[in-house]
Scaffold this active site. Structure first.
Site, PDB file in Angstrom:
ATOM      1  N   ASP A 282       0.739  -1.058  -0.005  1.00 17.08           N
ATOM      2  CA  ASP A 282       0.057   0.149   0.040  1.00 17.08           C
ATOM      3  C   ASP A 282       0.853   1.257   0.106  1.00 17.08           C
ATOM      4  OD1 ASP A 282      -2.939   1.051   1.007  1.00 17.08           O
ATOM      5  OD2 ASP A 282      -1.411   2.213   1.700  1.00 17.08           O
TER       6      ASP A 282
ATOM      7  N   ASN B 141      -3.157  13.039  -3.666  1.00 21.75           N
ATOM      8  CA  ASN B 141      -4.470  13.243  -4.748  1.00 21.75           C
ATOM      9  C   ASN B 141      -5.081  14.448  -4.217  1.00 21.75           C
ATOM     10  OD1 ASN B 141      -4.705  11.165  -6.647  1.00 21.75           O
ATOM     11  ND2 ASN B 141      -5.651   9.691  -5.371  1.00 21.75           N
TER      12      ASN B 141
ATOM     13  N   HIS C   2      -5.440  14.497  -9.294  1.00 20.63           N
ATOM     14  CA  HIS C   2      -5.596  12.880  -9.742  1.00 20.63           C
ATOM     15  C   HIS C   2      -4.421  12.548 -10.557  1.00 20.63           C
ATOM     16  CE1 HIS C   2      -9.026  11.646  -7.373  1.00 20.63           C
ATOM     17  NE2 HIS C   2      -9.347  12.760  -7.434  1.00 20.63           N
TER      18      HIS C   2
ATOM     19  N   ASP D 203      -1.954   9.447 -10.414  1.00 21.29           N
ATOM     20  CA  ASP D 203      -1.872   8.464 -11.510  1.00 21.29           C
ATOM     21  C   ASP D 203      -0.574   8.243 -11.890  1.00 21.29           C
ATOM     22  OD1 ASP D 203      -4.689   7.944 -11.386  1.00 21.29           O
ATOM     23  OD2 ASP D 203      -5.119   9.336 -13.412  1.00 21.29           O
TER      24      ASP D 203
ATOM     25  N   GLU E 216      -4.657   2.158  -4.512  1.00 17.61           N
ATOM     26  CA  GLU E 216      -3.092   2.474  -4.362  1.00 17.61           C
ATOM     27  C   GLU E 216      -2.773   0.964  -3.651  1.00 17.61           C
ATOM     28  OE1 GLU E 216      -4.815   4.083  -0.244  1.00 17.61           O
ATOM     29  OE2 GLU E 216      -5.342   3.999  -2.523  1.00 17.61           O
TER      30      GLU E 216
END
Length: 561
Positions: free
Chosen positions: A440, A448, A453, A457, A483
């Site tokens: 994680d 974010n 975003h 990404d 994630e």
């Protein structure tokens, strides 16, 4: 191909020229004939009658038979024969649909047929006969009878020679048949193999070719002269030859109809109907005793070039539009038609002094057509393979796309099921464990929220790239969701698994991603025993990840229970 056929025809002509010559030295003069409307009176012997009257009989030209008087049903023929070489006592001759008796002087030595009107023709075949011994000069006398006056008096291949020379004549007359028969059998075998084993080929076309070649091969057997030395069934062979002659264009036109079936301008069904109708009429009339099998041959040889000429014209039209098989079939169609009409007219109307068929040589032109079919079949198969490979490639692409995460390039959950099932099956088979890592990205939500975003990404893509660079062929990275990522590895011991996880953690920590320094938390576990399940496996690795995040993140935690 044309040079081969020309060479064969030249050799055949030379052979025929050798076999026809040499008979005059054994025979003493021209044939003379006498016409009878009924048998001789009872008690009067044929030899005596001939000797008493032959000086008044006209000369008989066997190659240009005279026109007989109306009502003539029998014919007496006579020729003087001088002393023969003791070795030259074998008579060779062929009759056509006639009964025959033969005398040498007063000695009767051969008879064939019934000498009365029959429902069916007598047939036709060559005969090799040993003449009786004699001295000086004797009359060779023939008495002939035919159901139809137009068949009376026709015979060919007449010669007297040694047995070896006569056998040579018979064998030479069968040269085209001998040359054609093995080629026909090879074509049948090749087409049968393609028909039976090639399920993507032109099976109907192969079937029609097999049918045509079977009819052709049977016709070759019936047309052979040598076979009559072993199986003397003149009626059987004559009707077999006649029936197969009618069936040859029917079976050949089935091939042409198949090739032209999608051409709206072609009317092969009419040509086939005409062929079949003529055959039915000939057979029906023959069974009723009208002798139509032979009498309709004149119409048959008239319609044959017309029907096949139309077929060739339609094939030319198709060839101009790019049809390769229609272009190739024109050669055998033309060859068989020309040679067949030549043989048929020459034999039916007794135009030639020899008895040899040239039609079988057309099989070499047909072999060319078969070679073109095989070439086109190979091309067709290559096209299908290319098309299939393209479809398989497309299907594989679609399958991979459905199992791949579009953003990171890692496998997704759809693929995880198959990968996990394979790993579990292998572990249960070998008794060896495998490792699972769940990762994680720490504080990913802040990235974010603070940077958007697009940056998030980019971080996910960079993280996936770092992890995948550390994997070998048997290790798989799966995006679990958001994630979170999962790694399936073949590592079997806990120390190795933990070292591998630490390597990933450290590489992520030192690699900037989208301009940001990030860390990750990892939970690891091993597949335990045969009683382990995927649910327990997921729970353990999830608990281990939870402990890593709870402990302070950017660390590796292990959960084995």
């Amino acid at each position: 191909m044309g040079k081969i056929i020309y060479s064969l025809l030249l050799c055949l002509t030379l052979c025929l020229g050798w076999t026809v010559g040499g008979e005059a030295a054994q025979l003493g003069g021209p044939w003379r004939y006498y016409e009878l409307s009924q048998p001789l009176p009872h008690g009067q012997r044929v030899p005596e009658f001939v000797r008493q009257n032959i000086q008044d009989w006209p000369v008989f030209d066997k190659d240009n038979r005279p026109v007989f008087k109306q009502g003539t049903e029998r014919l007496l023929l006579a020729m003087p024969v001088r002393d023969l070489d003791p070795q030259k006592r074998v008579l060779l001759m062929m009759t056509a649909k006639q009964s025959m008796r033969m005398w040498l002087g007063d000695e009767f030595f051969f008879a064939v047929g019934h000498f009365q009107a029959q429902r069916f023709d007598e047939g036709s075949q060559p005969y090799m006969l040993s003449l009786p011994e004699f001295q000086g000069e004797q009359l060779l006398i023939l008495e002939l009878f035919a159901n139809s006056p137009q068949d009376l008096g026709w015979f060919s291949m007449f010669s007297v020679d040694t047995e070896q020379a006569q056998m040579a004549r018979l064998f030479f007359s069968d040269v085209p048949l001998v040359l054609a028969f093995p080629v026909g059998m090879a074509i049948i075998l090749i087409m049968f193999l393609y028909y039976y084993f090639n399920h993507q080929g032109w099976k109907r076309l192969y079937g029609y070719i097999i049918l045509f070649m079977l009819v052709f091969e049977l016709w070759v057997v019936c047309a052979s002269n040598v076979k009559c030395l072993f199986w003397g069934w003149p009626v059987f062979w004559w009707y077999g030859l006649s029936i197969l002659a009618y069936l040859l264009p029917i079976s050949a036109n089935l091939i042409l109809a198949n090739l032209l079936r999608d051409k709206p301008y072609a009317r092969m069904n009419y040509v086939l109907a005409l062929n079949i109708g003529l055959f039915v009429a000939a057979m029906g009339g023959e069974l009723l005793g009208f002798h139509t099998m032979n009498r309709l041959m004149g119409i048959f040889y008239l319609l044959l070039p017309i029907g096949e000429g139309l077929a060739i014209y339609w094939c030319i039209t198709a060839a101009h539009k790019g049809d390769v098989l229609c272009r190739a079939v024109m050669l055998p169609t033309g060859a068989f038609t020309v040679l067949g009409v030549f043989d048929g007219i020459a034999g039916h109307y007794h135009l030639l002094p020899w008895h040899t068929y040239l039609t079988p040589l057309g099989v070499y032109a047909f072999l060319y057509f078969v070679i073109i079919i095989l070439r086109e079949q190979v091309r067709h198969e290559e096209h299908l393979l290319q098309h299939t490979a393209g479809l398989e490639k497309k299907a594989a692409f679609i399958q991979r796309k459905s199992e791949t995460d579009a953003l990171t390039g890692c496998w997704n959950r759809n693929k995880l099921k198959a990968l996990l099932a394979s790993s579990v099956a292998k572990a249960r088979k070998t008794g060896q464990p495998f490792g699972v890592l769940m990762m994680d990205i720490d504080f990913f939500k802040k990235i974010n929220d603070n940077y958007g975003h697009d940056t998030g990404d980019a971080v996910l893509r960079g993280f996936a790239m770092v992890v995948r660079q550390l994997l070998d062929r048997d290790t798989y990275c799966i995006r679990w969701g958001g994630e979170e990522f999962m790694v399936l590895t073949s590592i079997q011991t806990l120390p190795e698994l933990k070292a591998f996880a630490e390597k990933i953690r450290l590489q992520v920590e030192k690699t900037p991603m989208a301009g940001h320094k990030i860390t990750c938390s990892l939970g690891i576990t091993l597949w335990q025993t045969e009683t382990d399940t995927t649910d327990k496996l997921f729970k353990r690795v999830d608990d281990a990840l939870y402990q890593a995040k709870k402990t302070g993140r950017n660390c590796v935690m292990v959960q084995l229970q």
